[in-house]
Design a protein around this motif. Structure first.
Motif, PDB file in Angstrom:
ATOM      1  N   VAL A 274       0.844  -1.193   0.000  1.00 43.08           N
ATOM      2  CA  VAL A 274       0.000   0.000   0.000  1.00 43.08           C
ATOM      3  C   VAL A 274       0.879   1.242   0.000  1.00 43.08           C
ATOM      4  N   ARG A 275       0.493   2.220  -0.810  1.00 44.43           N
ATOM      5  CA  ARG A 275       1.129   3.535  -0.780  1.00 44.43           C
ATOM      6  C   ARG A 275       0.071   4.512  -0.276  1.00 44.43           C
ATOM      7  N   LEU A 276       0.297   5.047   0.912  1.00 44.48           N
ATOM      8  CA  LEU A 276      -0.689   5.907   1.567  1.00 44.48           C
ATOM      9  C   LEU A 276      -0.224   7.356   1.559  1.00 44.48           C
ATOM     10  N   HIS A 277      -1.083   8.236   1.084  1.00 43.37           N
ATOM     11  CA  HIS A 277      -0.801   9.674   1.073  1.00 43.37           C
ATOM     12  C   HIS A 277      -1.823  10.367   1.967  1.00 43.37           C
ATOM     13  N   LEU A 278      -1.352  11.222   2.863  1.00 38.24           N
ATOM     14  CA  LEU A 278      -2.236  11.907   3.803  1.00 38.24           C
ATOM     15  C   LEU A 278      -2.106  13.422   3.670  1.00 38.24           C
ATOM     16  N   TRP A 279      -3.246  14.098   3.719  1.00 37.57           N
ATOM     17  CA  TRP A 279      -3.296  15.554   3.771  1.00 37.57           C
ATOM     18  C   TRP A 279      -4.155  15.961   4.962  1.00 37.57           C
ATOM     19  N   ILE A 280      -3.942  17.182   5.441  1.00 40.14           N
ATOM     20  CA  ILE A 280      -4.733  17.693   6.562  1.00 40.14           C
ATOM     21  C   ILE A 280      -5.464  18.946   6.103  1.00 40.14           C
ATOM     22  N   LYS A 281      -6.754  19.012   6.407  1.00 37.75           N
ATOM     23  CA  LYS A 281      -7.583  20.148   6.012  1.00 37.75           C
ATOM     24  C   LYS A 281      -8.298  20.686   7.237  1.00 37.75           C
ATOM     25  N   VAL A 282      -8.286  22.001   7.400  1.00 36.36           N
ATOM     26  CA  VAL A 282      -9.005  22.653   8.493  1.00 36.36           C
ATOM     27  C   VAL A 282     -10.424  22.953   8.033  1.00 36.36           C
TER      28      VAL A 282
END
Length: 299
Positions: A274-282
């Motif tokens: 698995v290649r997991l990409h994470l972003w954070i949004k307010v």
């Protein structure tokens, strides 16, 4: 010779937060479907688990913990749990056996009675965490709970260690009506891989952060691309810029640790790379926004 009838039906698992409902579900399924953390109110959605055995099939509904909800998201969680009672052929009320020893046990008794009086079908009480209870205290605890409701059976268990779980299963099967097998033997849940992947990411946030951070986050799977490896892109919602900073961490260390830990569990779930990409949004005050809660499947 007449064989025993096949039994099948729905069992709603309800109880206070942190009693071990998700741990018990995973134990009954013999695999991890629901996320588990030491923090209360980890479970937000209703999760279905399917236990199939010789002559029976139990459709288990793991529900959010019942508590005095003040925030909109928490009110929706309690609503989901209570509405599950309408679908149930039987109810499993799971409680922490040490609760009856707490100083405020009479206050807890009033809370429990309020929930138990809503049950219109047979109910089994599972007293969890008996491994943490002195043996001489067990009978008084059973008597205390017996005074709250007319349970069809009371079974002391340890969901973590699997103690008496088979006995509990037998009591639940006995309460089910005659019915067919609704799901194939090899299907343990109706939850999608996308949903479980999002829950795994959220679990890692719970385990690695503290205070209000876990309760102010949600995970949305943006894309889930099949292949080798599976590529998953997910957004973590938070309510404030300061929470985003904490989740990112110094030089991105916190977010990297969450991603790495979640990747291991998702690879185990999918049995592939698995290649997991994470972003954070307010997203300001998303936990109090009914429309956003609805979009997230929480309302």
């Amino acid at each position: 010779m007449n064989s025993a009838p096949h039994r099948s039906g729905v069992v709603a698992i309800i109880g206070p937060p942190n009693a071990g409902k998700s741990t018990l579900l995973n134990q009954l399924l013999r695999q991890k479907i629901a996320i588990v953390t030491p923090k209360p109110q980890t479970t937000r959605n209703r999760i279905m688990g399917i236990v199939t055995g010789s002559g029976y099939q139990i459709i288990l509904l793991d529900t959010p913990g019942l508590h005095a909800a003040r925030e909109e998201m928490n009110r929706q969680m309690v609503r989901v749990a209570l509405e599950s009672l309408a679908e149930a052929d039987a109810v499993l009320f799971l409680a922490d056996s040490t609760e009856a020893l707490a100083p405020k046990k009479e206050q807890r008794a009033d809370e429990f009675r309020g929930y138990l009086e809503r049950i219109a079908c047979p109910a089994v009480l599972a007293l969890n965490k008996t491994d943490q209870l002195p043996p001489e205290r067990l009978l008084p605890v059973i008597d205390w709970y017996r005074g709250l409701h007319d349970f069809a059976a009371i079974v002391p268990i340890s969901a973590l260690h699997g103690t008496q779980v088979d006995a509990l299963l037998s009591e639940l099967v006995a309460l089910l009506p005659e019915g067919p097998q609704y799901y194939p033997d090899d299907i343990p849940t109706d939850a999608s891989e996308r949903f479980i992947a999002a829950e795994i990411i959220r679990e890692k946030i719970f385990l690695r952060t503290r205070d209000e951070i876990p309760y102010s986050t949600a995970v949305v799977i943006d894309t889930f691309e099949e292949g080798d490896p599976v590529v998953i892109r997910a957004t973590i919602l938070v309510e404030r810029d300061s929470q985003k900073g904490i989740l990112v961490g110094q030089k991105g260390a916190m977010l990297a640790a969450i991603r790495k830990s979640a990747t291991v569990d998702i690879e185990r779930l999918l049995d592939c790379r698995v290649r997991l990409h994470l972003w954070i949004k307010v997203s300001k005050n998303w936990t109090g926004n009914v429309n956003m809660l609805r979009d997230l499947g929480l309302a």
